[in-house]
Enzyme design. Structure first.
Site, mmCIF file in Angstrom:
data_model
loop_
_atom_site.group_PDB
_atom_site.id
_atom_site.type_symbol
_atom_site.label_atom_id
_atom_site.label_comp_id
_atom_site.label_asym_id
_atom_site.label_seq_id
_atom_site.Cartn_x
_atom_site.Cartn_y
_atom_site.Cartn_z
ATOM 1 N N ARG A 53 33.881 37.513 -8.758
ATOM 2 C CA ARG A 53 33.685 36.705 -9.964
ATOM 3 C C ARG A 53 34.765 37.055 -10.986
ATOM 4 O O ARG A 53 35.164 38.213 -11.108
ATOM 5 C CB ARG A 53 32.303 36.978 -10.579
ATOM 6 C CG ARG A 53 31.154 36.352 -9.814
ATOM 7 C CD ARG A 53 31.169 34.824 -9.866
ATOM 8 N NE ARG A 53 30.066 34.206 -9.145
ATOM 9 C CZ ARG A 53 30.144 33.738 -7.900
ATOM 10 N NH1 ARG A 53 31.271 33.801 -7.220
ATOM 11 N NH2 ARG A 53 29.088 33.183 -7.338
ATOM 12 N N HIS A 103 38.974 29.226 -6.401
ATOM 13 C CA HIS A 103 37.589 29.542 -6.001
ATOM 14 C C HIS A 103 37.232 28.871 -4.660
ATOM 15 O O HIS A 103 36.286 28.078 -4.578
ATOM 16 C CB HIS A 103 36.597 29.140 -7.100
ATOM 17 C CG HIS A 103 35.285 29.874 -6.987
ATOM 18 N ND1 HIS A 103 34.542 30.284 -8.069
ATOM 19 C CD2 HIS A 103 34.572 30.277 -5.900
ATOM 20 C CE1 HIS A 103 33.440 30.886 -7.665
ATOM 21 N NE2 HIS A 103 33.444 30.898 -6.338
HETATM 22 P P1 NDP Z 1 25.427 41.423 -1.421
HETATM 23 O O1 NDP Z 1 24.334 41.366 -2.418
HETATM 24 O O2 NDP Z 1 25.094 41.303 0.020
HETATM 25 O O3 NDP Z 1 26.234 42.795 -1.586
HETATM 26 C C1 NDP Z 1 26.546 43.342 -2.821
HETATM 27 C C2 NDP Z 1 27.180 44.714 -2.623
HETATM 28 O O4 NDP Z 1 27.630 45.196 -3.892
HETATM 29 C C3 NDP Z 1 26.193 45.756 -2.087
HETATM 30 O O5 NDP Z 1 26.836 46.611 -1.167
HETATM 31 C C4 NDP Z 1 25.808 46.535 -3.341
HETATM 32 O O6 NDP Z 1 25.437 47.876 -3.121
HETATM 33 C C5 NDP Z 1 27.112 46.498 -4.102
HETATM 34 N N1 NDP Z 1 26.887 46.749 -5.526
HETATM 35 C C6 NDP Z 1 26.123 46.034 -6.395
HETATM 36 N N2 NDP Z 1 26.139 46.608 -7.619
HETATM 37 C C7 NDP Z 1 26.920 47.702 -7.512
HETATM 38 C C8 NDP Z 1 27.303 48.720 -8.419
HETATM 39 N N3 NDP Z 1 26.877 48.729 -9.698
HETATM 40 N N4 NDP Z 1 28.118 49.708 -7.973
HETATM 41 C C9 NDP Z 1 28.539 49.715 -6.681
HETATM 42 N N5 NDP Z 1 28.204 48.792 -5.766
HETATM 43 C C10 NDP Z 1 27.398 47.798 -6.178
HETATM 44 O O7 NDP Z 1 26.480 40.313 -1.845
HETATM 45 P P2 NDP Z 1 27.447 39.447 -0.911
HETATM 46 O O8 NDP Z 1 28.266 40.368 -0.102
HETATM 47 O O9 NDP Z 1 26.684 38.393 -0.212
HETATM 48 O O10 NDP Z 1 28.345 38.683 -2.024
HETATM 49 C C11 NDP Z 1 29.081 39.394 -2.997
HETATM 50 C C12 NDP Z 1 29.611 38.430 -4.061
HETATM 51 O O11 NDP Z 1 30.676 37.644 -3.550
HETATM 52 C C13 NDP Z 1 28.628 37.377 -4.561
HETATM 53 O O12 NDP Z 1 27.735 37.921 -5.523
HETATM 54 C C14 NDP Z 1 29.544 36.316 -5.162
HETATM 55 O O13 NDP Z 1 29.741 36.588 -6.528
HETATM 56 C C15 NDP Z 1 30.858 36.520 -4.413
HETATM 57 N N6 NDP Z 1 31.221 35.339 -3.605
HETATM 58 C C16 NDP Z 1 32.425 34.710 -3.854
HETATM 59 C C17 NDP Z 1 32.803 33.626 -3.083
HETATM 60 C C18 NDP Z 1 34.115 32.961 -3.292
HETATM 61 O O14 NDP Z 1 34.378 31.906 -2.707
HETATM 62 N N7 NDP Z 1 35.007 33.522 -4.089
HETATM 63 C C19 NDP Z 1 31.939 33.095 -2.017
HETATM 64 C C20 NDP Z 1 30.719 33.839 -1.835
HETATM 65 C C21 NDP Z 1 30.380 34.909 -2.614
HETATM 66 P P3 NDP Z 1 24.109 48.258 -2.258
HETATM 67 O O15 NDP Z 1 24.478 47.899 -0.826
HETATM 68 O O16 NDP Z 1 23.974 49.703 -2.451
HETATM 69 O O17 NDP Z 1 22.992 47.420 -2.790
HETATM 70 C C1 OXD Z 2 29.231 31.789 -3.963
HETATM 71 C C2 OXD Z 2 30.539 31.239 -4.360
HETATM 72 O O1 OXD Z 2 28.679 32.621 -4.687
HETATM 73 O O2 OXD Z 2 30.991 30.257 -3.726
HETATM 74 O O3 OXD Z 2 28.732 31.398 -2.884
HETATM 75 O O4 OXD Z 2 31.170 31.759 -5.269
#
Ligand code: NDP
Ligand code: OXD
Length: 310
Positions: A225, A273
């Site tokens: 993001r 994006h």
């Molecule tokens: P998940 O919820 O599966 O994973 C999030 C990860 O981040 C987990 O490993 C979590 O740790 C870690 N995390 C969260 N908070 C913290 C913190 N404070 N410190 C350290 N680690 C932290 O998310 P996804 O992998 O499914 O997606 C991640 C992001 O990707 C989405 O939220 C979205 O914003 C972005 N995205 C962007 C896209 C694009 O086209 N650019 C498309 C799709 C998604 P833990 O495992 O310990 O809980």
């Molecule tokens: C998502 C994205 O969160 O596309 O899936 O950013």
């Protein structure tokens, strides 16, 4: 019970409506702003809903994100405590993110963008390239997308490490967890990939303070993001040579405004994006499944923990 969508993008909205109607022809689906009886709506599928909109739905039980991230839901909030929040988890979305990141990491390691610029000026300028085993890729966020990306990059021969909130153990990946281990995670990371969710804890995390912990000349890829990045700190880090470049798929303001300084920077690669886009026809069945689960009082798939914010 009734189902409605609030999708802030005309083409995307049309595709979602088609896909949902194909997945559940029996289900009447209303689309914002043409929702005749908001008080009957129990299930909302949303993407970037307008602020304050949830208060119009007095019997809401579930808000489903049309993507993996849910920050857009909390931004539009408040969401009443009794309302469940779900998100998209989809193999193709996961694979597409892995491909995008592998492509960008390779393009950086093999100077593809540098050669594109050289070609535009008819310059023949061979450079020594970076080999996979000389480069450590560090992934912030070892969730659904981060773990898969780590696997892909490991398969390509890169050294891979990852950082998460809670400790993880994963073959071939050196793992770090929590704020205490952040400096150790960063200190040998040559290519830093951000795949964190946007929460109060992670907003603005990509800042001068964090960049200072990376080796000089590191490269940043932000595919999560825009608000994770303190944009002016990126410019400072590029000017000082702390960072050698960045690839950004997400921005504080999207579309990126015409007069934004990032457009002018050769060392910043911009994509609009598109790292990984949810395909409604693939994902509609899981949304419909959750609608019927809600109706039957069964546990929902891919729920979000409201305390953690992701
Ligand atoms: P998940 O919820 O599966 O994973 C999030 C990860 O981040 C987990 O490993 C979590 O740790 C870690 N995390 C969260 N908070 C913290 C913190 N404070 N410190 C350290 N680690 C932290 O998310 P996804 O992998 O499914 O997606 C991640 C992001 O990707 C989405 O939220 C979205 O914003 C972005 N995205 C962007 C896209 C694009 O086209 N650019 C498309 C799709 C998604 P833990 O495992 O310990 O809980
Ligand atoms: C998502 C994205 O969160 O596309 O899936 O950013």
């Amino acid at each position: 019970m009734s189902f409605a969508v609030i999708i802030n993008h005309d083409l995307f909205k049309k595709k979602w409506l088609q896909a949902l109607r194909q997945a559940a022809p029996e289900l009447p689906i209303a689309a914002f702003p043409d929702i005749a009886s908001p008080e009957k709506v129990t299930f909302l599928l949303v993407w970037r809903p307008p602020a304050g909109v949830f208060s119009r739905f007095s019997n809401l039980q579930c808000i489903a994100s049309a993507g993996a991230g849910v920050d857009h839901i909390f931004r539009a909030g408040p969401v009443p405590e009794n309302v469940s929040i779900t998100r998209v988890v989809d193999e193709q979305l996961t694979r597409d993110m892995g491909l995008y990141l592998a492509g960008q990491v390779i393009a950086y390691a093999r100077d593809f963008y540098t050669y594109l610029r050289a070609q535009q000026q008819r310059h023949w300028r061979p450079r020594m390239y970076k080999r996979t085993d000389d480069l450590t890729v560090g992934i912030m966020g070892l969730g659904v997308l981060g773990i898969h990306a780590a696997e892909v990059l490991h398969q390509l021969g890169f050294k891979v490490r990852g950082w998460s909130r809670t400790p993880k153990s994963w073959p071939h990946i050196q793992t770090f967890a929590g704020d205490e281990q952040l400096p150790a995670f960063l200190q040998d990371t040559h290519i830093l990939i951000n795949l964190l969710p946007l929460t109060e804890q992670t907003r603005g995390i990509l800042s001068n303070e964090l960049f200072a912990m990376l080796p000089d000349g590191a490269y940043l890829i932000n595919a999560a993001r825009g608000a994770h990045l303190v944009e002016k700190d990126l410019l400072t880090a590029l000017d000082s040579g702390k960072l050698t470049g960045a690839c950004l798929d997400v921005f504080c303001e999207e579309p990126l405004p015409n007069d934004h300084p990032f457009w002018e920077r050769e060392s910043i690669i911009i994509t609009p994006h598109v790292a990984s886009i949810t395909q409604p026809e693939r994902v509609a069945p899981q949304i419909i499944d959750n609608y019927y689960r809600l109706q039957k009082g069964q546990p929902l798939l891919h729920t979000v923990d409201r305390q953690r914010g992701y």
